[in-house]
Design a protein around this motif. Sequence first.
Motif, PDB file in Angstrom:
ATOM      1  N   LYS A  44       0.800  -1.234   0.000  1.00  0.00           N
ATOM      2  CA  LYS A  44       0.000   0.000   0.000  1.00  0.00           C
ATOM      3  C   LYS A  44       0.828   1.276   0.000  1.00  0.00           C
ATOM      4  CE  LYS A  44      -3.582  -2.571   0.099  1.00  0.00           C
ATOM      5  NZ  LYS A  44      -4.015  -3.041  -1.203  1.00  0.00           N
ATOM      6  N   LEU A  45       2.146   1.178   0.189  1.00  0.00           N
ATOM      7  CA  LEU A  45       2.987   2.369   0.269  1.00  0.00           C
ATOM      8  C   LEU A  45       3.723   2.626  -1.040  1.00  0.00           C
ATOM      9  CD1 LEU A  45       4.602   1.860   3.784  1.00  0.00           C
ATOM     10  CD2 LEU A  45       2.617   3.244   3.192  1.00  0.00           C
ATOM     11  N   SER A  46       3.995   3.897  -1.287  1.00  0.00           N
ATOM     12  CA  SER A  46       4.833   4.250  -2.435  1.00  0.00           C
ATOM     13  C   SER A  46       6.288   3.947  -2.084  1.00  0.00           C
ATOM     14  CB  SER A  46       4.687   5.738  -2.751  1.00  0.00           C
ATOM     15  OG  SER A  46       5.300   6.517  -1.741  1.00  0.00           O
ATOM     16  N   GLY A  47       7.135   3.924  -3.083  1.00  0.00           N
ATOM     17  CA  GLY A  47       8.555   3.707  -2.836  1.00  0.00           C
ATOM     18  C   GLY A  47       9.129   4.747  -1.907  1.00  0.00           C
ATOM     19  N   GLU A  48       8.733   5.995  -2.099  1.00  0.00           N
ATOM     20  CA  GLU A  48       9.212   7.090  -1.254  1.00  0.00           C
ATOM     21  C   GLU A  48       8.795   6.871   0.203  1.00  0.00           C
ATOM     22  OE1 GLU A  48       8.412  11.836  -1.055  1.00  0.00           O
ATOM     23  OE2 GLU A  48       8.721  10.966  -3.049  1.00  0.00           O
ATOM     24  N   GLU A  49       7.569   6.404   0.416  1.00  0.00           N
ATOM     25  CA  GLU A  49       7.092   6.152   1.778  1.00  0.00           C
ATOM     26  C   GLU A  49       7.845   4.992   2.426  1.00  0.00           C
ATOM     27  OE1 GLU A  49       2.411   7.423   1.601  1.00  0.00           O
ATOM     28  OE2 GLU A  49       3.032   5.681   0.426  1.00  0.00           O
ATOM     29  N   ILE A  50       8.184   3.975   1.641  1.00  0.00           N
ATOM     30  CA  ILE A  50       8.959   2.837   2.160  1.00  0.00           C
ATOM     31  C   ILE A  50      10.337   3.311   2.600  1.00  0.00           C
ATOM     32  CG2 ILE A  50      10.093   0.657   1.538  1.00  0.00           C
ATOM     33  CD1 ILE A  50       7.639   0.106  -0.278  1.00  0.00           C
ATOM     34  N   VAL A  51      11.011   4.082   1.748  1.00  0.00           N
ATOM     35  CA  VAL A  51      12.343   4.594   2.084  1.00  0.00           C
ATOM     36  C   VAL A  51      12.281   5.442   3.344  1.00  0.00           C
ATOM     37  CG1 VAL A  51      14.202   6.131   1.333  1.00  0.00           C
ATOM     38  CG2 VAL A  51      13.254   4.468  -0.263  1.00  0.00           C
ATOM     39  N   LYS A  52      11.284   6.316   3.442  1.00  0.00           N
ATOM     40  CA  LYS A  52      11.153   7.187   4.615  1.00  0.00           C
ATOM     41  C   LYS A  52      10.953   6.358   5.890  1.00  0.00           C
ATOM     42  CE  LYS A  52       8.560  11.058   6.465  1.00  0.00           C
ATOM     43  NZ  LYS A  52       7.405  11.929   6.324  1.00  0.00           N
ATOM     44  N   ALA A  53      10.083   5.350   5.826  1.00  0.00           N
ATOM     45  CA  ALA A  53       9.816   4.510   7.007  1.00  0.00           C
ATOM     46  C   ALA A  53      11.054   3.729   7.422  1.00  0.00           C
ATOM     47  CB  ALA A  53       8.659   3.554   6.726  1.00  0.00           C
ATOM     48  N   ILE A  54      11.796   3.195   6.461  1.00  0.00           N
ATOM     49  CA  ILE A  54      13.023   2.446   6.765  1.00  0.00           C
ATOM     50  C   ILE A  54      14.077   3.402   7.321  1.00  0.00           C
ATOM     51  CG2 ILE A  54      14.918   1.066   5.800  1.00  0.00           C
ATOM     52  CD1 ILE A  54      12.323  -0.516   5.977  1.00  0.00           C
ATOM     53  N   ASP A  55      14.213   4.585   6.713  1.00  0.00           N
ATOM     54  CA  ASP A  55      15.164   5.590   7.219  1.00  0.00           C
ATOM     55  C   ASP A  55      14.868   5.938   8.673  1.00  0.00           C
ATOM     56  OD1 ASP A  55      16.668   5.815   4.910  1.00  0.00           O
ATOM     57  OD2 ASP A  55      15.663   7.637   4.206  1.00  0.00           O
ATOM     58  N   GLU A  56      13.599   6.221   8.964  1.00  0.00           N
ATOM     59  CA  GLU A  56      13.211   6.593  10.327  1.00  0.00           C
ATOM     60  C   GLU A  56      13.401   5.427  11.296  1.00  0.00           C
ATOM     61  OE1 GLU A  56       9.195   8.045  10.022  1.00  0.00           O
ATOM     62  OE2 GLU A  56       9.820   9.841   8.935  1.00  0.00           O
ATOM     63  N   GLY A  57      13.057   4.226  10.859  1.00  0.00           N
ATOM     64  CA  GLY A  57      13.154   3.059  11.723  1.00  0.00           C
ATOM     65  C   GLY A  57      14.566   2.589  11.992  1.00  0.00           C
ATOM     66  N   THR A  58      15.501   2.973  11.127  1.00  0.00           N
ATOM     67  CA  THR A  58      16.889   2.530  11.293  1.00  0.00           C
ATOM     68  C   THR A  58      17.826   3.679  11.669  1.00  0.00           C
ATOM     69  OG1 THR A  58      17.358   2.786   8.922  1.00  0.00           O
ATOM     70  CG2 THR A  58      16.597   0.618   9.670  1.00  0.00           C
ATOM     71  N   LYS A  59      17.279   4.851  11.916  1.00  0.00           N
ATOM     72  CA  LYS A  59      18.102   6.030  12.246  1.00  0.00           C
ATOM     73  C   LYS A  59      19.040   5.712  13.415  1.00  0.00           C
ATOM     74  CE  LYS A  59      16.367  10.086  11.504  1.00  0.00           C
ATOM     75  NZ  LYS A  59      16.925  10.415  10.315  1.00  0.00           N
ATOM     76  N   GLY A  60      20.316   5.952  13.207  1.00  0.00           N
ATOM     77  CA  GLY A  60      21.309   5.724  14.254  1.00  0.00           C
ATOM     78  C   GLY A  60      21.786   4.286  14.367  1.00  0.00           C
ATOM     79  N   LEU A  61      21.284   3.409  13.519  1.00  0.00           N
ATOM     80  CA  LEU A  61      21.680   2.000  13.576  1.00  0.00           C
ATOM     81  C   LEU A  61      22.549   1.641  12.377  1.00  0.00           C
ATOM     82  CD1 LEU A  61      18.178   0.469  14.412  1.00  0.00           C
ATOM     83  CD2 LEU A  61      19.998   1.039  16.020  1.00  0.00           C
ATOM     84  N   ASP A  62      23.458   0.723  12.563  1.00  0.00           N
ATOM     85  CA  ASP A  62      24.228   0.177  11.451  1.00  0.00           C
ATOM     86  C   ASP A  62      23.501  -1.064  10.952  1.00  0.00           C
ATOM     87  OD1 ASP A  62      26.328   1.997  11.369  1.00  0.00           O
ATOM     88  OD2 ASP A  62      27.426   0.942  12.944  1.00  0.00           O
TER      89      ASP A  62
END
Length: 141
Positions: A44-62
């Motif tokens: 249901k998400l656009s590619g941009e929304e997927i990238v944003k969610a992954i970016d936010e969810g992994t912020k500060g993590l390797d």
Amino acid sequence: MASEGLNIILVDKNHSAFEATSNELRNKNGGRVEIKSIVMDLAKLSGEEIVKAIDEGTKGLDVGILINNAGMSYPYPKFFHEVDLELMDDIMKVNMEAASWMTKAVLPAWNRHSVLGSFVRRDEAYEDKEIFLVHPVTRNV
């Protein structure tokens, strides 16, 4: 991977499925593993929304390894010409596009830290391949 002490980020469209998986991983590994969730419906998400969610969810993590186990098929056997267009679109989004967008989201971290990145996907075998044609076609591009 959890048995080797690697922390895990689970992406799932269903929070209860995440809870069941994370509890199982914690129990098997004596609570030594940190598990984080990102809840989103890849169909249901656009590619941009997927990238944003992954970016936010992994912020500060390797993030060193990406394992894509997301996959979608029909809820019951159908011949290719009988597949609803909306369902076919969802299958292609989950099986083809989402993996590319998730890779795009974590790739900068791999480049910055010279981390070895892996992309693993799950393929399923079906006895009646002609009635599940969209799934294997989208999984093998």
